[in-house]
Design a protein around this motif. Structure first.
Motif, PDB file in Angstrom:
ATOM      1  N   LEU A 146       5.863  -5.936   2.128  1.00  8.33           N
ATOM      2  CA  LEU A 146       5.180  -4.991   3.017  1.00  8.33           C
ATOM      3  C   LEU A 146       5.943  -4.844   4.320  1.00  8.33           C
ATOM      4  CD1 LEU A 146       1.431  -6.040   2.568  1.00  8.33           C
ATOM      5  CD2 LEU A 146       2.615  -4.102   1.531  1.00  8.33           C
ATOM      6  N   THR A 195       7.377  -1.302   5.798  1.00  7.49           N
ATOM      7  CA  THR A 195       6.989  -0.695   7.070  1.00  7.49           C
ATOM      8  C   THR A 195       8.199  -0.477   7.981  1.00  7.49           C
ATOM      9  OG1 THR A 195       6.445  -2.879   8.010  1.00  7.49           O
ATOM     10  CG2 THR A 195       4.643  -1.633   6.996  1.00  7.49           C
ATOM     11  N   ALA A 221       0.658   7.712   2.303  1.00  9.97           N
ATOM     12  CA  ALA A 221      -0.710   7.208   2.148  1.00  9.97           C
ATOM     13  C   ALA A 221      -0.755   5.689   2.245  1.00  9.97           C
ATOM     14  CB  ALA A 221      -1.279   7.672   0.805  1.00  9.97           C
ATOM     15  N   PHE A 222       0.318   5.057   1.760  1.00 15.70           N
ATOM     16  CA  PHE A 222       0.338   3.588   1.715  1.00 15.70           C
ATOM     17  C   PHE A 222       0.657   2.970   3.072  1.00 15.70           C
ATOM     18  CE2 PHE A 222       2.589  -0.436   0.456  1.00 15.70           C
ATOM     19  CZ  PHE A 222       1.471  -1.085  -0.074  1.00 15.70           C
ATOM     20  N   PRO A 249      -0.256   3.331   6.431  1.00 18.07           N
ATOM     21  CA  PRO A 249      -1.260   2.767   7.360  1.00 18.07           C
ATOM     22  C   PRO A 249      -1.980   1.536   6.792  1.00 18.07           C
ATOM     23  CG  PRO A 249      -1.998   4.882   6.472  1.00 18.07           C
ATOM     24  CD  PRO A 249      -0.563   4.722   6.093  1.00 18.07           C
ATOM     25  N   ARG A 250      -2.189   1.530   5.461  1.00 15.72           N
ATOM     26  CA  ARG A 250      -2.833   0.353   4.846  1.00 15.72           C
ATOM     27  C   ARG A 250      -1.915  -0.865   4.912  1.00 15.72           C
ATOM     28  NH1 ARG A 250      -7.178   1.996   1.634  1.00 15.72           N
ATOM     29  NH2 ARG A 250      -7.953   3.960   2.529  1.00 15.72           N
ATOM     30  N   ALA A 251      -0.627  -0.654   4.688  1.00 16.02           N
ATOM     31  CA  ALA A 251       0.324  -1.762   4.758  1.00 16.02           C
ATOM     32  C   ALA A 251       0.399  -2.312   6.182  1.00 16.02           C
ATOM     33  CB  ALA A 251       1.706  -1.302   4.292  1.00 16.02           C
ATOM     34  N   GLN A 252       0.431  -1.398   7.173  1.00 13.87           N
ATOM     35  CA  GLN A 252       0.458  -1.838   8.567  1.00 13.87           C
ATOM     36  C   GLN A 252      -0.796  -2.632   8.919  1.00 13.87           C
ATOM     37  OE1 GLN A 252       1.011   2.099  10.193  1.00 13.87           O
ATOM     38  NE2 GLN A 252       3.205   1.732  10.617  1.00 13.87           N
ATOM     39  N   ALA A 253      -1.944  -2.176   8.418  1.00  9.07           N
ATOM     40  CA  ALA A 253      -3.206  -2.871   8.695  1.00  9.07           C
ATOM     41  C   ALA A 253      -3.208  -4.268   8.078  1.00  9.07           C
ATOM     42  CB  ALA A 253      -4.385  -2.053   8.176  1.00  9.07           C
ATOM     43  N   LEU A 254      -2.680  -4.376   6.849  1.00 14.22           N
ATOM     44  CA  LEU A 254      -2.618  -5.690   6.197  1.00 14.22           C
ATOM     45  C   LEU A 254      -1.729  -6.651   6.976  1.00 14.22           C
ATOM     46  CD1 LEU A 254      -2.359  -4.669   2.430  1.00 14.22           C
ATOM     47  CD2 LEU A 254      -4.227  -5.952   3.497  1.00 14.22           C
ATOM     48  N   GLN A 264      -3.584  -7.732  10.136  1.00 12.19           N
ATOM     49  CA  GLN A 264      -4.649  -8.695   9.824  1.00 12.19           C
ATOM     50  C   GLN A 264      -4.069 -10.086   9.582  1.00 12.19           C
ATOM     51  OE1 GLN A 264      -6.947  -7.166   6.554  1.00 12.19           O
ATOM     52  NE2 GLN A 264      -7.522  -5.314   7.668  1.00 12.19           N
TER      53      GLN A 264
END
Length: 301
Positions: free
Chosen positions: A6, A10, A63-64, A66-71, A74
């Motif tokens: 990830l 990113t 699409a992927f 922002p989810r990868a950045q959020a993971l 976290q």
């Protein structure tokens, strides 16, 4: 799916250039290309378009991202929180206290500790000394402020403060203006006292002191809190022997008179399980030691 994949994704999505992305990641281009291929295989979609003009995110990659950045954020936040807890900078402590500690010792500890450790949450529970011992033994409290000498094995303690008992009288009592008095002078008065179930040490100590003075006190009120004892006396319903710190409660209608022959002092101990390895607990105990009366630091019971 691995976090290192990830991270590679990113950074490449930000740079859109394998060379610059590899440089930021401190790696060469072949391992970076392999990581992206492995991530695309795990996701089941192509994340980048690669051609002679450069690198671009596909619709799936957009699409992927922002989810990868959020993971990743976290995971970083979880690591920061774990590190802060481990260093005693964050977390939570369950603290028990008997009510009179509010007038002697506890406020100073809380003030100094909260200033130095604003991210450590303190949960305070008012419990009798007997109730605290039960909670401490079952590890439902991290530490407690108690008034008892009956310390279980395996616990350490700090003597936070030691204070005298005083006669507490209604302001209208004939002895209210006395500079000092003896217990024998109270033999004909009704007494208000803390229940034995709440504070067995001091309940027994008061009865024993009266017996040594040659009388058995008439117990008109047996109450759960020392402040309740003072409140009853303020109504003119009896007399009592109470810790000197209760003068700070400021209740009208009562006076506090020193005893000619002092009782054994009313001690406040901080208790915790010996050997408990928690940075937050250690930081709080340091604040307790700083607030304790000189010479009152203690070790295992």
């Amino acid at each position: 799916m691995e976090f290192r994949h990830l991270r590679c994704f990113t950074v490449l999505a930000e740079e859109l250039h394998f060379g610059r992305a590899a440089q930021r990641l401190a790696m060469t281009q072949p391992p970076l290309s392999m990581a992206i291929q492995q991530l695309e295989a795990d996701v089941g979609a192509r994340l980048f378009d690669r051609n002679s003009r450069g690198v671009a995110l596909t619709a799936a990659g957009q699409a992927f991202l922002p989810r990868a950045q959020a993971l990743l954020e976290q995971a970083a936040q979880a690591a920061r929180e774990a590190r802060d807890v481990g260093q005693g900078l964050a977390g939570q402590l369950q603290i028990g206290f008997a009510g009179t500690v509010l007038y002697r010792g506890l406020p100073q500890v809380l003030q100094s500790f909260s200033t130095a450790h604003p991210r450590l949450r303190l949960v305070l529970r008012e419990l009798s000394s007997s109730e605290q011992l039960v909670e401490l033994v079952h590890d439902r409290l991290d530490l407690g402020f108690v008034h008892t000498t009956r310390v279980p094995a395996g616990f350490s303690q700090i003597l936070v403060s030691s204070q005298p008992f005083m006669a507490c009288l209604p302001a209208s009592h004939p002895l209210a203006a006395a500079g000092r008095l003896t217990l024998d002078q109270l033999r004909d008065d009704a007494f208000a006292i803390v229940m034995r179930a709440v504070s067995p040490d001091y309940h027994d100590r008061i009865l024993s002191a009266c017996a040594d003075a040659g009388f058995e006190p008439a117990l008109a009120f047996e109450l759960r809190h020392w402040l309740s004892v003072v409140s009853v006396i303020a109504q003119g319903l009896g007399v009592g022997l109470v810790p000197a710190a209760l003068q700070q409660a400021g209740l009208p209608g009562v006076v506090f008179v020193p005893l000619q022959q002092p009782l054994a002092p009313y001690d406040t101990h901080c208790l915790w399980r010996t050997g408990r390895d928690e940075s937050a607990l250690g930081a709080f105990l340091q604040a307790v030691r700083m607030a304790a009366q000189p010479g009152h630091d203690g070790g295992p019971a």
